[in-house]
Design an enzyme around this catalytic site. Sequence first.
Site, PDB file in Angstrom:
ATOM      1  N   GLU A   1      45.635  41.537  33.141  1.00 17.33           N
ATOM      2  CA  GLU A   1      44.819  41.797  32.329  1.00 17.33           C
ATOM      3  C   GLU A   1      44.611  40.930  30.960  1.00 17.33           C
ATOM      4  O   GLU A   1      43.414  40.744  30.870  1.00 17.33           O
ATOM      5  CB  GLU A   1      44.051  43.229  32.656  1.00 17.33           C
ATOM      6  CG  GLU A   1      43.731  43.809  34.046  1.00 17.33           C
ATOM      7  CD  GLU A   1      43.179  44.944  34.660  1.00 17.33           C
ATOM      8  OE1 GLU A   1      42.157  44.948  34.884  1.00 17.33           O
ATOM      9  OE2 GLU A   1      43.913  46.302  34.329  1.00 17.33           O
TER      10      GLU A   1
ATOM     11  N   GLY B   1      35.890  47.613  40.783  1.00 18.79           N
ATOM     12  CA  GLY B   1      35.460  47.992  42.598  1.00 18.79           C
ATOM     13  C   GLY B   1      34.213  47.629  42.382  1.00 18.79           C
ATOM     14  O   GLY B   1      33.524  48.697  41.248  1.00 18.79           O
TER      15      GLY B   1
ATOM     16  N   MET C   1      39.242  52.824  36.299  1.00 15.04           N
ATOM     17  CA  MET C   1      39.709  53.965  35.852  1.00 15.04           C
ATOM     18  C   MET C   1      40.369  54.047  34.303  1.00 15.04           C
ATOM     19  O   MET C   1      41.039  54.881  33.562  1.00 15.04           O
ATOM     20  CB  MET C   1      41.108  53.835  36.637  1.00 15.04           C
ATOM     21  CG  MET C   1      41.126  53.534  38.196  1.00 15.04           C
ATOM     22  SD  MET C   1      42.563  53.376  38.897  1.00 15.04           S
ATOM     23  CE  MET C   1      43.672  55.159  38.907  1.00 15.04           C
ATOM     24  N   GLU C   2      39.433  53.772  33.195  1.00 19.28           N
ATOM     25  CA  GLU C   2      39.307  53.534  31.835  1.00 19.28           C
ATOM     26  C   GLU C   2      38.121  53.825  31.373  1.00 19.28           C
ATOM     27  O   GLU C   2      38.114  53.950  29.911  1.00 19.28           O
ATOM     28  CB  GLU C   2      40.190  52.604  31.788  1.00 19.28           C
ATOM     29  CG  GLU C   2      41.844  52.711  32.217  1.00 19.28           C
ATOM     30  CD  GLU C   2      42.650  51.781  33.300  1.00 19.28           C
ATOM     31  OE1 GLU C   2      41.156  50.991  33.412  1.00 19.28           O
ATOM     32  OE2 GLU C   2      43.009  51.635  33.860  1.00 19.28           O
TER      33      GLU C   2
ATOM     34  N   ASP D   1      36.984  43.963  43.697  1.00 16.11           N
ATOM     35  CA  ASP D   1      36.955  44.463  45.556  1.00 16.11           C
ATOM     36  C   ASP D   1      36.322  45.466  45.336  1.00 16.11           C
ATOM     37  O   ASP D   1      34.946  45.720  44.671  1.00 16.11           O
ATOM     38  CB  ASP D   1      38.272  45.406  45.618  1.00 16.11           C
ATOM     39  CG  ASP D   1      37.988  46.342  44.305  1.00 16.11           C
ATOM     40  OD1 ASP D   1      38.472  46.405  43.610  1.00 16.11           O
ATOM     41  OD2 ASP D   1      38.034  47.230  44.759  1.00 16.11           O
TER      42      ASP D   1
HETATM   43  N1  ADE Z   1      39.461  48.888  39.981  1.00 13.54           N
HETATM   44  C1  ADE Z   1      39.464  47.751  40.455  1.00 13.54           C
HETATM   45  N2  ADE Z   1      38.925  48.124  41.864  1.00 13.54           N
HETATM   46  C2  ADE Z   1      38.942  50.200  41.678  1.00 13.54           C
HETATM   47  C3  ADE Z   1      38.377  50.261  42.821  1.00 13.54           C
HETATM   48  N3  ADE Z   1      38.069  50.173  44.171  1.00 13.54           N
HETATM   49  N4  ADE Z   1      38.839  51.434  42.375  1.00 13.54           N
HETATM   50  C4  ADE Z   1      38.983  52.439  41.025  1.00 13.54           C
HETATM   51  N5  ADE Z   1      39.864  51.297  39.773  1.00 13.54           N
HETATM   52  C5  ADE Z   1      39.480  50.103  40.649  1.00 13.54           C
END
Ligand code: ADE
Length: 229
Positions: free
Chosen positions: A11, A77, A173-174, A197
């Site tokens: 990243e 996501g 997640m951050e 996603d």
């Molecule tokens: N980062 C990218 N896609 C994610 C997901 N589905 N869940 C958590 N962090 C992500």
Amino acid sequence: MIVILGAMDSEIAEFLSVMEQRETSVWQGIEEHRGLIDGHRVLVSKTGVGKAMAAMRTQHFIDKAAPRALLFTGLAGSLKTDIRIGDTVLGRDLVQHDLESVVLGLPRGQIPFTEIRFLTPDPALLARATQYQPPEGKVHLGRICTGDQFITHREMSSHAYLHQELAGDAVEMEGAAVALVCSLNAIPYLVARTISDMADEDAVSNFEEILPRASQNSLALVRHLLAGM
Ligand code: ADE
């Protein structure tokens, strides 16, 4: 000095590829790179994945570099059908989705014994970012939900609260950990994510496929921001 962070090597790779006069040091086993991007003094590093790593390293960079701004980019996501893979989500606000003290009578995401729940970025950075025109995809302002969990279709209970209790737009997640540390230190910040996603059964393969394109998008957005600083 402007600090530019992402969670993983992939990243931040594009930032390093355009950095000039790069000097690298190591702290707790992770490299941090100081140099110039488009004439601006920057510090680029990964944080590692998850809220704890992100918070620890954000505080480290604030202590060490006293940045005038901190930019965090990477993947997320999508939680909405109209926010598609390749689109950019600018964190209009951010919340820790897995911080839950309902038994204390608090709404999901609120830090107990504080008023802190939704964290808002620097208005000027956000305003400038909304003018960013990506090479592909759309730019959305949205609520970024952060937790120590990679969300796929299996996390049905998480999906329920991400949509109903939090009205989230993107999940990662951050971001909210970075936002919390920056706001407690009064450092202007922005979190911007490229959608990799739809947080569904294809999440893992989509995530891996889009990484290079997403990193190019992050670099283009950061260059747009730097040009206005
Ligand atoms: N980062 C990218 N896609 C994610 C997901 N589905 N869940 C958590 N962090 C992500």
